[in-house]
Design a protein around this motif. Structure first.
Motif, short mmCIF file in Angstrom:
data_model
loop_
_atom_site.label_atom_id
_atom_site.label_comp_id
_atom_site.label_asym_id
_atom_site.label_seq_id
_atom_site.Cartn_x
_atom_site.Cartn_y
_atom_site.Cartn_z
N ALA A 203 0.84 -1.21 0.00
CA ALA A 203 0.00 0.00 0.00
C ALA A 203 0.87 1.25 0.00
CB ALA A 203 -0.91 -0.01 1.21
N ARG A 204 1.97 1.21 0.77
CA ARG A 204 2.89 2.37 0.79
C ARG A 204 3.54 2.58 -0.57
NH1 ARG A 204 4.19 0.33 6.02
NH2 ARG A 204 6.01 -0.75 5.18
N GLN A 205 3.95 1.47 -1.20
CA GLN A 205 4.59 1.57 -2.51
C GLN A 205 3.62 2.09 -3.56
OE1 GLN A 205 6.29 -2.12 -3.87
NE2 GLN A 205 7.17 -1.20 -5.72
N LYS A 206 2.37 1.62 -3.51
CA LYS A 206 1.36 2.09 -4.47
C LYS A 206 1.06 3.57 -4.25
CE LYS A 206 -3.27 1.17 -6.23
NZ LYS A 206 -4.50 0.35 -6.12
N ALA A 207 0.99 3.99 -2.97
CA ALA A 207 0.70 5.39 -2.66
C ALA A 207 1.80 6.30 -3.16
CB ALA A 207 0.52 5.56 -1.15
N PHE A 208 3.05 5.89 -2.93
CA PHE A 208 4.17 6.69 -3.44
C PHE A 208 4.19 6.69 -4.96
CE2 PHE A 208 6.44 6.17 0.78
CZ PHE A 208 6.45 7.53 1.06
N GLY A 209 3.80 5.53 -5.55
CA GLY A 209 3.80 5.42 -7.01
C GLY A 209 2.84 6.39 -7.68
N THR A 210 1.72 6.69 -7.00
CA THR A 210 0.75 7.62 -7.58
C THR A 210 1.31 9.04 -7.68
OG1 THR A 210 -0.24 8.15 -5.43
CG2 THR A 210 -1.18 6.30 -6.64
N CYS A 211 2.35 9.33 -6.88
CA CYS A 211 2.91 10.69 -6.85
C CYS A 211 4.12 10.85 -7.76
CB CYS A 211 3.31 11.05 -5.42
SG CYS A 211 1.96 11.01 -4.23
N THR A 212 4.63 9.76 -8.32
CA THR A 212 5.89 9.81 -9.07
C THR A 212 5.83 10.78 -10.25
OG1 THR A 212 6.34 7.50 -8.48
CG2 THR A 212 7.62 8.44 -10.30
N ALA A 213 4.79 10.64 -11.08
CA ALA A 213 4.68 11.50 -12.26
C ALA A 213 4.55 12.97 -11.86
CB ALA A 213 3.49 11.07 -13.12
N HIS A 214 3.79 13.22 -10.80
CA HIS A 214 3.60 14.61 -10.36
C HIS A 214 4.89 15.21 -9.83
CE1 HIS A 214 2.08 17.77 -7.47
NE2 HIS A 214 1.56 18.15 -8.62
N VAL A 215 5.66 14.43 -9.09
CA VAL A 215 6.95 14.91 -8.59
C VAL A 215 7.88 15.24 -9.75
CG1 VAL A 215 9.03 14.26 -7.31
CG2 VAL A 215 6.78 13.72 -6.37
N CYS A 216 7.89 14.39 -10.78
CA CYS A 216 8.70 14.66 -11.98
C CYS A 216 8.26 15.96 -12.65
CB CYS A 216 8.61 13.50 -12.96
SG CYS A 216 9.41 11.98 -12.41
N ALA A 217 6.94 16.17 -12.74
CA ALA A 217 6.41 17.40 -13.35
C ALA A 217 6.84 18.61 -12.54
CB ALA A 217 4.89 17.33 -13.44
N ILE A 218 6.86 18.50 -11.21
CA ILE A 218 7.31 19.60 -10.35
C ILE A 218 8.77 19.92 -10.63
CG2 ILE A 218 7.85 20.20 -7.95
CD1 ILE A 218 5.31 18.63 -7.15
N VAL A 219 9.59 18.88 -10.74
CA VAL A 219 11.03 19.08 -11.02
C VAL A 219 11.22 19.76 -12.37
CG1 VAL A 219 13.22 17.90 -11.46
CG2 VAL A 219 11.76 17.16 -9.56
N PHE A 220 10.53 19.26 -13.41
CA PHE A 220 10.69 19.82 -14.75
C PHE A 220 10.17 21.25 -14.86
CE2 PHE A 220 10.58 15.24 -16.26
CZ PHE A 220 11.94 15.20 -16.56
N THR A 221 9.23 21.62 -14.00
CA THR A 221 8.65 22.96 -14.05
C THR A 221 9.44 23.96 -13.22
OG1 THR A 221 6.43 22.06 -14.42
CG2 THR A 221 6.58 24.34 -13.64
N TYR A 222 9.70 23.61 -11.96
CA TYR A 222 10.29 24.58 -11.04
C TYR A 222 11.81 24.70 -11.16
CZ TYR A 222 5.83 25.18 -8.65
OH TYR A 222 4.51 25.48 -8.36
N VAL A 223 12.51 23.61 -11.45
CA VAL A 223 13.99 23.68 -11.51
C VAL A 223 14.46 24.61 -12.63
CG1 VAL A 223 16.09 22.36 -11.96
CG2 VAL A 223 14.40 21.47 -10.35
N PRO A 224 13.97 24.46 -13.89
CA PRO A 224 14.39 25.42 -14.93
C PRO A 224 13.97 26.85 -14.61
CG PRO A 224 13.38 23.50 -15.94
CD PRO A 224 13.11 23.41 -14.47
N ALA A 225 12.77 27.01 -14.00
CA ALA A 225 12.29 28.35 -13.66
C ALA A 225 13.18 29.00 -12.61
CB ALA A 225 10.85 28.28 -13.16
N LEU A 226 13.49 28.26 -11.54
CA LEU A 226 14.34 28.80 -10.47
C LEU A 226 15.75 29.06 -10.97
CD1 LEU A 226 13.13 26.59 -7.47
CD2 LEU A 226 12.66 29.02 -7.85
N PHE A 227 16.26 28.16 -11.82
CA PHE A 227 17.60 28.36 -12.39
C PHE A 227 17.64 29.63 -13.22
CE2 PHE A 227 20.74 27.90 -15.76
CZ PHE A 227 21.88 27.60 -15.01
#
Length: 321
Positions: free
Chosen positions: A235-259
């Motif tokens: 259940a923990r692995q599945k819960a974390f798995g649901t957030c993986t794509a969103h975390v990647c989207a956060i990285v791709f959006t905010y890291v270039p912007a902040l840089f």
């Protein structure tokens, strides 16, 4: 020769100079930008079609994702065609009002993109922490109102930049050393006082970006606390798995912007102006390019829908993510 209104010192048009110092390399610079734009349009357009076509994707999470994809399409379309026109056909002139419109769309929808990421973080928190009440908490009216408020926040905060820029006198020329009309890039070529523009730009960044990042951090802190309390490792692995794509989207959006922001404000003379311009273009193209790829790869239900769509089988309802 620059045409200018002698009363307001407002130019009829601006000249977007591309990447100064790298004019002979414009064609080579355009190739990756054009490729990214095509991938972004195909990927986000495909996601929008898939979410509309598949009944199993008619859920809050995918409504937010559809809004995210639409926002990405608007952002890259606001800049990429004009940039490619400069690089390929030397179409550098842009009407004064068209420049202000481009500025408005860029800043409004980048703010919208940040806001949707924040709403998606809240969606994940509700889905993981209150799974039995998810459908009653995130109803269609609540989702629609949340998206509308996020959009209006950007409109209300960005709209004054149009008037702040329009009031400036441009007596020293109309050449913008950039590939698109960014607020401060336009303001900096003015011969007037741009301190208000600079301060207001920082205020917008804090009110939109700062607030959204804080909400995302708080949401994921609560998500982490909720997940570690789950008794089952699966259940923990599945819960974390649901957030993986969103975390990647956060990285791709905010890291270039902040840089881009930190390089522009603190890089000084150590980083060339041409590098700043290239980074600014990548900052607007990387998220729209990568987000549909990440969600297509990391989200099981989207993968299954793509397989069914191309396999010709009928849509079925599924609740796996």
């Amino acid at each position: 020769m620059q045409r200018i209104n002698s009363t307001t010192l407002t130019p009829v048009s601006f000249i977007l100079n591309g990447v100064p110092g790298l004019e002979d390399k414009h064609i080579w610079i355009s190739l990756p930008l054009c490729s990214m734009y095509i991938v972004a349009m195909v990927g986000n357009g495909g996601l929008l079609y898939l979410i509309h076509y598949e009944e199993s994707l008619h859920r809050p999470m995918y409504f937010f994702l559809a809004t995210f994809s639409f926002t990405d399409v608007v952002i890259c379309t606001s800049t990429a065609p004009k940039t490619l026109g400069i690089f390929w056909f030397n179409l550098k002139e842009i009407d004064f009002n068209a420049c202000l419109s481009q500025m408005f769309f860029i800043h409004t929808f980048t703010g919208m993109e940040s806001g949707v990421l924040m709403l998606m973080a809240l969606d994940h928190y509700v889905a993981i922490s209150y799974p039995l009440h998810y459908a009653t908490i995130l109803t269609n009216p609540i989702i629609a109102n949340a998206v509308f408020i996020t959009f209006m926040r950007g409109v209300i905060l960005v709209f004054p930049t149009i008037f702040l820029t329009k009031r400036l006198p441009f007596c020293q020329g109309n050449v913008i050393p950039h590939t698109f009309c960014d607020h401060m890039s336009v303001a900096k070529i003015s011969c007037g006082n741009v301190k208000i523009n600079a301060l207001y730009g920082i205020m917008i960044a804090i009110l939109i970006g700062g607030f959204d990042i804080l909400c995302v951090i708080v949401s994921y802190s609560m998500i982490f606390r909720a997940v570690v309390k789950l008794s089952s490792a699966d259940a923990r692995q599945k819960a974390f798995g649901t957030c993986t794509a969103h975390v990647c989207a956060i990285v791709f959006t905010y890291v270039p912007a902040l840089f881009s922001i930190f390089a522009h404000r603190f890089g000084g003379h150590k980083i060339s102006h041409s590098f700043h311009i290239i980074v600014a273009n990548l900052y607007l193209l990387i998220p729209p390019t990568m987000n549909p790829i990440v969600y297509g790869v990391k989200t099981k239900q989207i993968r299954d829908c793509i397989i069914r769509l191309f396999g010709g089988s009928k849509s079925t309802k599924s609740h796996d993510i």
